[in-house]
Design a protein around this motif. Structure first.
Motif, PDB file in Angstrom:
ATOM      1  N   ARG A  70       0.855  -1.182   0.000  1.00  0.00           N
ATOM      2  CA  ARG A  70       0.000   0.000   0.000  1.00  0.00           C
ATOM      3  C   ARG A  70       0.893   1.234   0.000  1.00  0.00           C
ATOM      4  O   ARG A  70       2.078   1.150   0.324  1.00  0.00           O
ATOM      5  N   TYR A  71       0.330   2.378  -0.362  1.00  0.00           N
ATOM      6  CA  TYR A  71       1.103   3.611  -0.350  1.00  0.00           C
ATOM      7  C   TYR A  71       1.454   3.986   1.095  1.00  0.00           C
ATOM      8  O   TYR A  71       0.618   3.902   2.002  1.00  0.00           O
ATOM      9  N   GLY A  72       2.706   4.397   1.301  1.00  0.00           N
ATOM     10  CA  GLY A  72       3.176   4.774   2.624  1.00  0.00           C
ATOM     11  C   GLY A  72       3.279   6.279   2.783  1.00  0.00           C
ATOM     12  O   GLY A  72       2.616   7.048   2.093  1.00  0.00           O
ATOM     13  N   ASP A  73       4.139   6.695   3.701  1.00  0.00           N
ATOM     14  CA  ASP A  73       4.350   8.110   4.001  1.00  0.00           C
ATOM     15  C   ASP A  73       5.229   8.719   2.905  1.00  0.00           C
ATOM     16  O   ASP A  73       6.442   8.520   2.889  1.00  0.00           O
ATOM     17  N   GLN A  74       4.593   9.474   1.998  1.00  0.00           N
ATOM     18  CA  GLN A  74       5.326  10.016   0.844  1.00  0.00           C
ATOM     19  C   GLN A  74       6.388  11.033   1.238  1.00  0.00           C
ATOM     20  O   GLN A  74       7.313  11.310   0.465  1.00  0.00           O
ATOM     21  N   SER A  75       6.293  11.595   2.436  1.00  0.00           N
ATOM     22  CA  SER A  75       7.294  12.587   2.859  1.00  0.00           C
ATOM     23  C   SER A  75       8.668  11.951   3.070  1.00  0.00           C
ATOM     24  O   SER A  75       9.674  12.664   3.118  1.00  0.00           O
ATOM     25  N   LYS A  76       8.728  10.633   3.178  1.00  0.00           N
ATOM     26  CA  LYS A  76      10.016   9.960   3.363  1.00  0.00           C
ATOM     27  C   LYS A  76      10.925  10.148   2.153  1.00  0.00           C
ATOM     28  O   LYS A  76      12.149  10.033   2.269  1.00  0.00           O
ATOM     29  N   ALA A  77      10.335  10.435   0.992  1.00  0.00           N
ATOM     30  CA  ALA A  77      11.124  10.640  -0.224  1.00  0.00           C
ATOM     31  C   ALA A  77      11.186  12.118  -0.611  1.00  0.00           C
ATOM     32  O   ALA A  77      11.631  12.453  -1.707  1.00  0.00           O
ATOM     33  N   ALA A  78      10.761  12.996   0.307  1.00  0.00           N
ATOM     34  CA  ALA A  78      10.698  14.425  -0.013  1.00  0.00           C
ATOM     35  C   ALA A  78      12.075  15.034  -0.245  1.00  0.00           C
ATOM     36  O   ALA A  78      12.199  16.101  -0.847  1.00  0.00           O
ATOM     37  N   THR A 209       8.927  19.188   7.386  1.00  0.00           N
ATOM     38  CA  THR A 209       9.640  19.563   6.165  1.00  0.00           C
ATOM     39  C   THR A 209       8.803  20.494   5.310  1.00  0.00           C
ATOM     40  O   THR A 209       9.281  21.512   4.779  1.00  0.00           O
ATOM     41  N   MET A 210       7.513  20.193   5.147  1.00  0.00           N
ATOM     42  CA  MET A 210       6.623  21.029   4.363  1.00  0.00           C
ATOM     43  C   MET A 210       6.435  22.399   5.005  1.00  0.00           C
ATOM     44  O   MET A 210       6.398  23.429   4.318  1.00  0.00           O
ATOM     45  N   TRP A 245       1.776  13.901  -4.941  1.00  0.00           N
ATOM     46  CA  TRP A 245       0.911  14.809  -4.183  1.00  0.00           C
ATOM     47  C   TRP A 245       1.714  15.899  -3.478  1.00  0.00           C
ATOM     48  O   TRP A 245       1.197  16.977  -3.189  1.00  0.00           O
ATOM     49  N   HIS A 246       2.975  15.627  -3.169  1.00  0.00           N
ATOM     50  CA  HIS A 246       3.801  16.666  -2.542  1.00  0.00           C
ATOM     51  C   HIS A 246       4.006  17.835  -3.509  1.00  0.00           C
ATOM     52  O   HIS A 246       3.891  19.006  -3.126  1.00  0.00           O
ATOM     53  N   ALA A 247       4.280  17.521  -4.770  1.00  0.00           N
ATOM     54  CA  ALA A 247       4.438  18.574  -5.766  1.00  0.00           C
ATOM     55  C   ALA A 247       3.120  19.316  -5.989  1.00  0.00           C
ATOM     56  O   ALA A 247       3.109  20.537  -6.186  1.00  0.00           O
ATOM     57  N   ALA A 248       1.997  18.591  -5.960  1.00  0.00           N
ATOM     58  CA  ALA A 248       0.691  19.241  -6.121  1.00  0.00           C
ATOM     59  C   ALA A 248       0.417  20.213  -4.976  1.00  0.00           C
ATOM     60  O   ALA A 248      -0.138  21.299  -5.180  1.00  0.00           O
ATOM     61  N   TRP A 249       0.814  19.809  -3.770  1.00  0.00           N
ATOM     62  CA  TRP A 249       0.638  20.706  -2.609  1.00  0.00           C
ATOM     63  C   TRP A 249       1.475  21.966  -2.762  1.00  0.00           C
ATOM     64  O   TRP A 249       1.001  23.076  -2.462  1.00  0.00           O
TER      65      TRP A 249
END
Length: 285
Positions: A70-78, A209-210, A245-249
């Motif tokens: 399943r998709y995890g915490d995408q911020s780990k690759a930020a 980070t965000m 989604w990080h780039a979209a944000w």
């Protein structure tokens, strides 16, 4: 590399189609001991499994469908550059076969038989005129052009011999989209399954980070918590899918800052609290 994750993928994960094991094992190699935070690139997984990137994308989609990842915490690759940021996955270590897939118990044996039977019923294809099969090869058919189809080669550039024996490309033949091209189409929710598009993760939130990025980019002009809440509400209501989604944000935050600047320059009142950068037309901008 986590021994727990690798053991699960190779032995204790539920029975699955054989072609998925190499891709799942590649993810497990990058996961922690709880099976979380695996984000190898699609190209690396293709090299591990000796497959094309397109085949790996199909494998990932099938593994998600089976509930094995399943998709995890995408911020780990930020910390990785935008455009080269892979998806972060968690392995479903809670889904286990207690005695391993090689166990002789009735339940495990029945699941293996059911899987093999379903693949025989649904996996056959009409053989080409030059196809042939040999006793004992199951459903596998070797065709005269097998060297240019399926998973016969690792992704382009991985091995020096990967282009040997391929047929010349026809001038009108479509080329395979690159990873960058697929990411460029992140906003297209009608894309085929398995191309990296996914809904906004349930655990998407404003992390440290965000927040630091927002403060360093916009200062105190934007309320990062408020804008992030609007971002989440808007895209969950839309039901759209994206690859990043990080780039979209980040784009949302830039749009919000730009809109606020326009309002100040024109001397117009601020928009109501529940508006978004996508509602600018309502206020005459």
């Amino acid at each position: 590399m986590s021994k727990e994750a690798m053991d699960w993928a190779l032995e204790f994960a539920p029975p699955m189609p054989a072609q998925l094991i190499a891709t799942l094992s590649g993810l497990a190699r990058h996961a922690d001991k709880k099976g979380r935070n695996a984000y190898p690139s699609v190209g690396r997984l293709a090299a591990y499994a000796c497959k094309s990137e397109r085949s790996v994308q199909r494998d990932l989609a099938e593994l998600r469908k089976l509930g094995l990842i399943r998709y995890g915490d995408q911020s780990k690759a930020a910390h990785l550059p935008e455009g080269k940021r892979p998806d972060v996955y968690d392995l479903a270590l809670e889904n286990t076969v207690p005695n391993g897939r090689a166990a002789k118990d009735e339940v495990t044996s029945a699941s293996r038989v059911a899987l093999a039977s379903s693949r025989r019923r649904g996996g056959k294809k009409k053989p080409s005129s030059d196809a042939f099969s040999e006793p004992g090869t199951g459903d596998v058919h070797v065709t005269g052009d097998a060297h240019v189809r399926g998973d016969a080669h690792v992704a382009d550039g991985v091995t020096p011999t990967s282009l040997e024996g391929r047929r010349p490309r026809h001038p009108n033949q479509k080329t395979e989209p690159t990873t960058e091209e697929r990411r460029a189409g992140a906003g297209d929710s009608t894309g085929p399954s398995g191309n990296g598009l996914h809904s906004l993760p349930d655990d998407f939130h404003l992390n440290d980070t965000m927040r630091r990025w927002s403060v360093s980019t916009f200062g105190s002009r934007l309320d990062a918590d408020f804008e992030t809440a609007k971002f989440i509400d808007y895209w969950r209501g839309e039901g759209r899918r994206k690859t990043n989604w990080h780039a979209a944000w980040q784009k949302w935050m830039r749009d919000a800052a730009d809109y606020a600047s326009k309002q100040q320059r024109k001397g117009r009142p601020a928009p109501p609290p529940d508006s978004s950068p996508h509602d600018e037309w309502m206020y005459g901008t």
